[in-house]
Design a protein around this motif. Sequence first.
Motif, mmCIF file in Angstrom:
data_model
loop_
_atom_site.group_PDB
_atom_site.id
_atom_site.type_symbol
_atom_site.label_atom_id
_atom_site.label_comp_id
_atom_site.label_asym_id
_atom_site.label_seq_id
_atom_site.Cartn_x
_atom_site.Cartn_y
_atom_site.Cartn_z
ATOM 1 N N ASN A 113 34.601 -73.884 -1.613
ATOM 2 C CA ASN A 113 33.821 -74.155 -2.880
ATOM 3 C C ASN A 113 32.515 -73.178 -2.837
ATOM 4 O O ASN A 113 32.218 -72.532 -3.908
ATOM 5 C CB ASN A 113 33.055 -75.624 -2.861
ATOM 6 C CG ASN A 113 34.226 -76.709 -3.104
ATOM 7 O OD1 ASN A 113 35.094 -76.389 -3.702
ATOM 8 N ND2 ASN A 113 33.878 -77.734 -2.515
ATOM 9 N N ASP A 114 32.068 -72.824 -1.709
ATOM 10 C CA ASP A 114 30.894 -71.929 -1.797
ATOM 11 C C ASP A 114 31.251 -70.537 -1.923
ATOM 12 O O ASP A 114 30.618 -69.391 -2.353
ATOM 13 C CB ASP A 114 30.160 -72.280 -0.493
ATOM 14 C CG ASP A 114 29.488 -73.505 -0.366
ATOM 15 O OD1 ASP A 114 29.360 -74.192 -1.627
ATOM 16 O OD2 ASP A 114 29.069 -73.951 0.851
ATOM 17 N N PHE A 115 32.482 -69.963 -1.328
ATOM 18 C CA PHE A 115 32.781 -68.440 -1.407
ATOM 19 C C PHE A 115 34.074 -68.413 -2.063
ATOM 20 O O PHE A 115 34.534 -67.040 -2.244
ATOM 21 C CB PHE A 115 32.844 -68.228 0.271
ATOM 22 C CG PHE A 115 31.769 -68.196 0.757
ATOM 23 C CD1 PHE A 115 30.932 -67.074 0.918
ATOM 24 C CD2 PHE A 115 31.536 -69.336 1.767
ATOM 25 C CE1 PHE A 115 29.641 -67.323 1.633
ATOM 26 C CE2 PHE A 115 30.506 -69.618 2.533
ATOM 27 C CZ PHE A 115 29.465 -68.276 2.571
ATOM 28 N N GLY A 116 34.931 -69.365 -2.554
ATOM 29 C CA GLY A 116 35.947 -68.971 -3.236
ATOM 30 C C GLY A 116 35.626 -68.255 -4.684
ATOM 31 O O GLY A 116 36.779 -67.763 -5.425
ATOM 32 N N GLY A 117 34.647 -68.430 -5.330
ATOM 33 C CA GLY A 117 34.593 -67.719 -6.584
ATOM 34 C C GLY A 117 33.888 -66.271 -6.459
ATOM 35 O O GLY A 117 33.987 -65.595 -7.500
ATOM 36 N N PHE A 118 34.110 -65.629 -5.374
ATOM 37 C CA PHE A 118 33.734 -64.255 -5.185
ATOM 38 C C PHE A 118 34.892 -63.393 -6.000
ATOM 39 O O PHE A 118 35.997 -63.667 -5.578
ATOM 40 C CB PHE A 118 33.576 -63.869 -3.662
ATOM 41 C CG PHE A 118 31.921 -64.133 -3.478
ATOM 42 C CD1 PHE A 118 31.122 -63.327 -3.220
ATOM 43 C CD2 PHE A 118 31.578 -65.515 -2.623
ATOM 44 C CE1 PHE A 118 29.583 -63.500 -2.728
ATOM 45 C CE2 PHE A 118 30.431 -65.557 -2.727
ATOM 46 C CZ PHE A 118 29.543 -64.560 -2.387
ATOM 47 N N VAL A 119 34.434 -62.468 -6.437
ATOM 48 C CA VAL A 119 35.410 -61.496 -7.210
ATOM 49 C C VAL A 119 35.572 -60.379 -6.291
ATOM 50 O O VAL A 119 37.008 -59.768 -6.137
ATOM 51 C CB VAL A 119 34.715 -60.777 -8.382
ATOM 52 C CG1 VAL A 119 35.699 -59.911 -9.095
ATOM 53 C CG2 VAL A 119 34.367 -61.827 -9.472
ATOM 54 N N ASP A 120 34.885 -59.920 -5.351
ATOM 55 C CA ASP A 120 35.166 -58.896 -4.340
ATOM 56 C C ASP A 120 36.511 -59.187 -3.679
ATOM 57 O O ASP A 120 36.494 -60.419 -2.709
ATOM 58 C CB ASP A 120 33.958 -58.883 -3.311
ATOM 59 C CG ASP A 120 34.061 -57.544 -2.529
ATOM 60 O OD1 ASP A 120 35.233 -57.237 -2.236
ATOM 61 O OD2 ASP A 120 33.205 -56.944 -1.890
ATOM 62 N N PRO A 121 37.467 -58.387 -3.472
ATOM 63 C CA PRO A 121 38.775 -58.685 -2.700
ATOM 64 C C PRO A 121 38.558 -58.801 -1.407
ATOM 65 O O PRO A 121 39.123 -59.695 -0.587
ATOM 66 C CB PRO A 121 39.674 -57.624 -3.090
ATOM 67 C CG PRO A 121 39.304 -56.861 -4.478
ATOM 68 C CD PRO A 121 37.457 -57.108 -4.381
ATOM 69 N N ALA A 122 37.741 -58.000 -0.899
ATOM 70 C CA ALA A 122 37.362 -58.178 0.807
ATOM 71 C C ALA A 122 36.821 -59.517 1.189
ATOM 72 O O ALA A 122 37.266 -59.839 2.081
ATOM 73 C CB ALA A 122 36.489 -57.086 1.105
ATOM 74 N N VAL A 123 35.895 -59.815 0.201
ATOM 75 C CA VAL A 123 35.320 -61.423 0.676
ATOM 76 C C VAL A 123 36.433 -62.463 0.430
ATOM 77 O O VAL A 123 36.535 -63.259 1.193
ATOM 78 C CB VAL A 123 34.137 -61.752 -0.434
ATOM 79 C CG1 VAL A 123 33.717 -62.977 -0.355
ATOM 80 C CG2 VAL A 123 32.996 -60.641 0.099
ATOM 81 N N ARG A 124 37.172 -62.275 -0.947
ATOM 82 C CA ARG A 124 38.002 -63.180 -1.034
ATOM 83 C C ARG A 124 39.190 -63.387 0.212
ATOM 84 O O ARG A 124 39.854 -64.604 0.408
ATOM 85 C CB ARG A 124 38.797 -62.900 -2.403
ATOM 86 C CG ARG A 124 38.112 -63.208 -3.369
ATOM 87 C CD ARG A 124 38.681 -62.908 -4.705
ATOM 88 N NE ARG A 124 39.621 -63.905 -5.154
ATOM 89 C CZ ARG A 124 39.528 -64.953 -5.729
ATOM 90 N NH1 ARG A 124 38.373 -65.308 -6.098
ATOM 91 N NH2 ARG A 124 40.899 -65.665 -5.848
ATOM 92 N N ASP A 125 39.551 -61.953 0.667
ATOM 93 C CA ASP A 125 40.827 -62.131 1.572
ATOM 94 C C ASP A 125 39.907 -62.817 2.905
ATOM 95 O O ASP A 125 40.618 -63.632 3.784
ATOM 96 C CB ASP A 125 40.717 -60.724 1.979
ATOM 97 C CG ASP A 125 42.240 -60.431 3.027
ATOM 98 O OD1 ASP A 125 43.076 -61.360 2.755
ATOM 99 O OD2 ASP A 125 41.656 -60.039 3.935
ATOM 100 N N VAL A 128 37.520 -64.983 3.041
ATOM 101 C CA VAL A 128 37.645 -66.346 3.067
ATOM 102 C C VAL A 128 39.185 -67.205 3.145
ATOM 103 O O VAL A 128 39.018 -68.029 3.825
ATOM 104 C CB VAL A 128 36.985 -66.759 1.619
ATOM 105 C CG1 VAL A 128 37.270 -68.344 1.352
ATOM 106 C CG2 VAL A 128 35.450 -66.434 1.453
ATOM 107 N N SER A 129 39.956 -66.323 2.690
ATOM 108 C CA SER A 129 41.280 -66.981 2.718
ATOM 109 C C SER A 129 41.839 -66.890 4.325
ATOM 110 O O SER A 129 42.371 -68.012 4.662
ATOM 111 C CB SER A 129 42.126 -66.302 1.942
ATOM 112 O OG SER A 129 43.659 -66.535 2.295
ATOM 113 N N VAL A 130 41.468 -66.032 5.047
ATOM 114 C CA VAL A 130 41.740 -65.844 6.336
ATOM 115 C C VAL A 130 41.166 -66.861 7.131
ATOM 116 O O VAL A 130 41.918 -67.627 8.134
ATOM 117 C CB VAL A 130 41.468 -64.494 7.022
ATOM 118 C CG1 VAL A 130 41.681 -64.327 8.442
ATOM 119 C CG2 VAL A 130 42.545 -63.448 6.390
#
Length: 205
Positions: free
Chosen positions: A34-46, A48-50
């Motif tokens: 919820n807190d970090f899933g909305g970031f557009v930056d691919p590095a941040v999204r990756d 968070v996913s990991v």
Amino acid sequence: MTFAIVEPDAQLASREANHRFLNTLTALHGLLRNDFGGFVDPAVRDAVSVFSSRIQAFASVHRTLGEDSGQDRVDAAAHLAKLCAELCAAHLAPRGVRCEFRSDPANLPREVCQKLSLIVVELVTNAAKHAFGGRSGGRVSVSLRRAGDGWICQVADNGSGLGGGGAGDGMKLVRGLAQALGGALLVHSDAGGVIVTLRLADPDA
């Protein structure tokens, strides 16, 4: 006349603690998304996913080892097979990497199986994150086999090797767990990939 089976206080407390810990991991997973899933930056999204997948994997380890808590031993082969399938789905398959698992029959003390599981989680997660540099078609293999009077647990990949010498936080955790098991850890890395081998004495010896 009927009789109620009353669990010992210690066992009830253990079950309650296990349940609360799993609820905490579930809540942490939700908060992270919820807190970090909305970031557009691919590095941040990756990232968070990991990390989210890692939380789920640790929850799986705890959930599986929490089953039949009255038992002191675990079918390590079946447990690690299930764990590797979950790690593959969470970490490897989305990157086009496959996972192979092989094991001799292994009925091990619960504490030993727990530490082995955490080692496998960390090594597979590290391989997924660092070994393949965005390329698909890689392979991670996990094995547990008898070796004389002990056991060998091995995690290998055919990625690009350890560029940083294997001194990251992940490997520090693995070395700490190996030390706690009284095992000998060997890390081999070259351009053809990484092989991490853990040799353990027979816990029943």
